[in-house]
Write a protein that holds these residues in place. Structure first.
Motif, PDB file in Angstrom:
ATOM      1  N   ALA A  57       0.820  -1.218   0.000  1.00 17.23           N
ATOM      2  CA  ALA A  57       0.000   0.000   0.000  1.00 17.23           C
ATOM      3  C   ALA A  57       0.853   1.268   0.000  1.00 17.23           C
ATOM      4  O   ALA A  57       0.413   2.315  -0.460  1.00 17.23           O
ATOM      5  CB  ALA A  57      -0.922   0.005   1.210  1.00 17.23           C
ATOM      6  N   HIS A  58       2.089   1.184   0.500  1.00 13.56           N
ATOM      7  CA  HIS A  58       2.934   2.376   0.611  1.00 13.56           C
ATOM      8  C   HIS A  58       4.306   2.243  -0.032  1.00 13.56           C
ATOM      9  O   HIS A  58       5.117   3.153   0.062  1.00 13.56           O
ATOM     10  CB  HIS A  58       3.120   2.751   2.092  1.00 13.56           C
ATOM     11  N   GLY A  59       4.590   1.135  -0.674  1.00 15.63           N
ATOM     12  CA  GLY A  59       5.931   0.942  -1.230  1.00 15.63           C
ATOM     13  C   GLY A  59       5.921   0.489  -2.673  1.00 15.63           C
ATOM     14  O   GLY A  59       5.007  -0.195  -3.121  1.00 15.63           O
ATOM     15  N   SER A  60       6.941   0.898  -3.421  1.00 12.43           N
ATOM     16  CA  SER A  60       7.082   0.453  -4.808  1.00 12.43           C
ATOM     17  C   SER A  60       8.537   0.129  -5.115  1.00 12.43           C
ATOM     18  O   SER A  60       9.445   0.743  -4.566  1.00 12.43           O
ATOM     19  CB  SER A  60       6.553   1.507  -5.782  1.00 12.43           C
ATOM     20  N   LEU A  61       8.731  -0.841  -5.994  1.00 10.92           N
ATOM     21  CA  LEU A  61      10.039  -1.185  -6.534  1.00 10.92           C
ATOM     22  C   LEU A  61      10.094  -0.658  -7.957  1.00 10.92           C
ATOM     23  O   LEU A  61       9.078  -0.669  -8.658  1.00 10.92           O
ATOM     24  CB  LEU A  61      10.251  -2.692  -6.542  1.00 10.92           C
ATOM     25  N   GLY A  62      11.265  -0.215  -8.393  1.00 11.84           N
ATOM     26  CA  GLY A  62      11.335   0.337  -9.731  1.00 11.84           C
ATOM     27  C   GLY A  62      12.693   0.206 -10.376  1.00 11.84           C
ATOM     28  O   GLY A  62      13.665  -0.253  -9.758  1.00 11.84           O
ATOM     29  N   ILE A  63      12.739   0.611 -11.636  1.00 13.83           N
ATOM     30  CA  ILE A  63      13.979   0.689 -12.402  1.00 13.83           C
ATOM     31  C   ILE A  63      14.012   2.070 -13.049  1.00 13.83           C
ATOM     32  O   ILE A  63      12.981   2.670 -13.324  1.00 13.83           O
ATOM     33  CB  ILE A  63      14.078  -0.424 -13.466  1.00 13.83           C
ATOM     34  N   SER A  64      15.218   2.579 -13.271  1.00 12.39           N
ATOM     35  CA  SER A  64      15.331   3.902 -13.880  1.00 12.39           C
ATOM     36  C   SER A  64      16.660   4.042 -14.604  1.00 12.39           C
ATOM     37  O   SER A  64      17.598   3.293 -14.372  1.00 12.39           O
ATOM     38  CB  SER A  64      15.204   4.990 -12.819  1.00 12.39           C
TER      39      SER A  64
END
Length: 95
Positions: A57-64
């Motif tokens: 609900a409050h966290g995300s994983l990502g790439i950039s």
């Protein structure tokens, strides 16, 4: 090593695409015999374009993808120059 303000703009919050920019002061962190660590400062800027996936609900994983530059032109002519960096980054965000 640097410190400064940054801003992140989300293009579409449901997809979590973002553009992030930051600018600030950077310092040399080196124990070279002729330089005192943390005494010489320059300017730095960085831009990041990425995408994240919500994992809670409050966290995300990502790439950039990220690119930045640093410029030193300092008193006493101990260091004068610039540098550029680019790369890929794995991210974790708490919102």
């Amino acid at each position: 090593m640097g410190v400064g303000p940054g801003l992140t703009f989300y293009f579409d919050e449901t997809q979590n695409y973002y553009l992030s920019v930051a600018a600030g002061a950077s310092t040399l962190y080196d124990e070279a015999p002729d330089l005192e660590p943390l005494t010489q400062w320059g300017l730095s800027a960085e831009a990041e374009l990425g995408m994240g996936w919500w994992v809670s609900a409050h966290g995300s994983l990502g790439i950039s993808l990220v690119a930045g530059a640093t410029a030193f032109d300092l008193d006493r002519d101990q260091v004068a120059g610039s540098g550029f960096h680019a790369g890929a980054r794995l991210t974790f965000s708490l919102n």
